[in-house]
Design an enzyme around this catalytic site. Structure first.
Site, PDB file in Angstrom:
ATOM      1  N   HIS A 151       0.731  -6.538  -2.704  1.00  0.00           N
ATOM      2  CA  HIS A 151       2.022  -6.284  -2.509  1.00  0.00           C
ATOM      3  C   HIS A 151       2.635  -6.013  -0.882  1.00  0.00           C
ATOM      4  O   HIS A 151       1.991  -5.419  -0.113  1.00  0.00           O
ATOM      5  CB  HIS A 151       2.224  -4.855  -3.113  1.00  0.00           C
ATOM      6  CG  HIS A 151       3.345  -5.118  -3.637  1.00  0.00           C
ATOM      7  ND1 HIS A 151       4.946  -4.509  -2.623  1.00  0.00           N
ATOM      8  CD2 HIS A 151       4.306  -4.751  -4.581  1.00  0.00           C
ATOM      9  CE1 HIS A 151       5.593  -4.519  -3.232  1.00  0.00           C
ATOM     10  NE2 HIS A 151       5.873  -4.501  -4.893  1.00  0.00           N
ATOM     11  N   ASP A 181       0.942 -10.296  -6.055  1.00  0.00           N
ATOM     12  CA  ASP A 181       2.376  -9.872  -5.999  1.00  0.00           C
ATOM     13  C   ASP A 181       3.088 -10.952  -5.369  1.00  0.00           C
ATOM     14  O   ASP A 181       3.581 -10.584  -3.798  1.00  0.00           O
ATOM     15  CB  ASP A 181       2.837  -8.514  -5.641  1.00  0.00           C
ATOM     16  CG  ASP A 181       4.387  -8.161  -6.277  1.00  0.00           C
ATOM     17  OD1 ASP A 181       4.928  -7.686  -6.343  1.00  0.00           O
ATOM     18  OD2 ASP A 181       4.942  -9.141  -5.099  1.00  0.00           O
TER      19      ASP A 181
END
Lengths: 305, 133
Positions: A151, A181
């Site tokens: 992320h 992500d």
């Protein structure tokens, strides 16, 4: 083979509990044509971590009624659990074991633990490794894959990712993988969040301008990628995403033969019910791109035949 | 279903008997996207019409139990879920005058997955809310 389309109920943050029940959420996910539903244990389970029996009955009834497959279950490892001390690896693994059991009971095949971090690059607290290793046998028994997320601001080429890949190689486990992500591919700045100042954006929050990981780097980790959260922030009425370059991400995932879940994570303006429409736009956009890629490659194959 | 804002208008009321008010109560929806152990909450600052009531002096009423700020750190297994409220209890002899007040709050939260330099994170809200009686 095509992608598997899902939606994370994280998309409906702030609607859930004020303007949307769990039943409503299932309805909106199913109506978007999605096959899978992703939840957050500590958000969507009533009475977490010990939901009453009636809640489990309700869950199974909803899964049946809407024909949705539970995909990924999000949980947290709250390393700085108290101001005065850090969670021990034993406590962290006990919490993980509990979440694995809950996820399995609800029909999930993936569990994303969000580890506490120790620095600005989101290096997980060192307890993560021992905590996960202790529950690998349980994960194998339940056939659930543990997948921490990559992320922003952490890119693909980073010691955090190397640490996870080393762990997979050292243990030989098939029940630990990477969750990507898609926020790591963001290549245009986000609007300021409420309370954010230009000074913050120039310094610690600079990653919100986009860390612009080249989509080609997916090839370096794709063998370990088990799940994708399709993070996005705004898609306009022309199906143009203002921040995430789907026109590059989709062909790259196709080229790499990714056929796993793309689970929508809308993270934009939190006006009531706005997320419902935004998620539908994202699915229309990505499905268009996937169809276009498939049409192009099948006509290319025919031309070569 | 709760009001959209963190600060709820319903639940905003004086404490103590009429004529001898001891303070007021402010109801807050969980402002985070996930439920949280109370040990990750480091108190709630309240401002009403410019008058400050710092977190150190306020108590939290949740599931029938009252927590002073110093008690929160031990509440590792008490979880404040999404879609549920806490009541912040604020001492103010005489209470608040019935009518519309400008209310501001900061819920101080530790998000373990945020870099340490950002801890605790202030979750802010502000709105008008009405004391009925």
């Amino acid at each position: 083979m095509t992608f598997r389309y899902g939606i994370s109920l994280y998309s409906y943050t702030d609607d859930f509990g004020t303007a949307m029940t769990l039943d409503d959420a299932f309805y909106h996910v199913a109506e978007a044509g999605a096959a899978g539903i992703e939840i957050l244990g500590e958000t969507h389970l009533a009475g977490y971590p010990e939901p009453p029996a009636a809640w489990f009955d309700r869950w199974f009834a909803l899964v049946d009624r809407f024909g949705l497959q539970p995909t990924n279950y999000g949980c947290w490892v709250d390393s700085c659990v108290q101001k005065r001390r850090v969670l021990t690896a034993e406590e962290a693994s006990a919490g993980l074991a509990r979440d694995l059991q809950l996820a399995h009971r609800l029909g999930f095949r993936f569990v994303r633990p969000k580890f506490g971090v120790i620095d600005d690059e989101l290096t997980p607290h060192p307890i993560w490794e021992a905590a996960v290793e202790r529950v690998l046998d349980l994960a194998a028994k339940l056939d659930v894959v543990i997948c921490p997320e990559i992320h922003a601001p952490t890119p693909i080429r980073h010691p955090v990712v190397e640490g996870y890949v080393d762990f997979i190689q050292r243990t030989g486990t098939r029940h630990f993988g990477l969750l990507i992500d898609t926020g790591i591919f963001q290549d245009r700045p986000l609007p300021y969040w409420p309370g954010e100042t230009p000074e913050m954006r120039e310094n610690a929050m600079g990653f919100l301008n986009g860390i612009k990981v080249p989509v080609e780097q997916l090839a370096e980790v794709i063998d370990h990628v088990v799940f994708i959260q399709a993070k996005f922030h705004h898609i306009d009425a022309q199906l143009h995403d203002h921040h995430i370059p789907w026109e590059r991400i989709v062909p790259m995932l196709k080229k790499l033969d990714y056929t796993g879940w793309l689970s929508s994570e809308y993270e934009g303006v939190r006006d009531p019910w706005l997320a419902i429409e935004q998620v539908r736009r994202q699915h229309a956009l990505i499905r268009n791109l996937e169809r276009a890629y498939d049409a192009q490659t099948s006509s290319g194959e025919q031309a070569h035949a | 279903m709760l009001e959209r804002s963190t600060i709820q208008s319903s639940g905003f009321s004086n404490l103590g008997p009429e004529g001898a008010r001891t303070g007021f109560r402010l109801r807050l929806r969980q402002p985070n996207y996930r439920g949280m152990r109370l040990s990750l909450i480091e108190g709630v600052d309240v401002v009403v019409d410019g008058e400050r009531f710092p977190a150190a002096d306020n108590r939290i009423l949740f599931q029938g139990r009252t927590f002073g700020r110093a008690d929160l750190d031990d509440a590792t297994e008490t979880r404040w879920p999404v879609g549920e409220t806490i009541d912040v209890l604020v001492d103010r002899p005489g209470g608040l005058v019935p009518g519309v007040h400008q209310v501001e709050t900061i819920v101080w939260m530790r998000h373990p997955y945020f870099p340490p330099q950002f801890q605790p994170v202030p979750m802010r809200d502000a709105r008008e809310a009405t004391i009925v009686l």
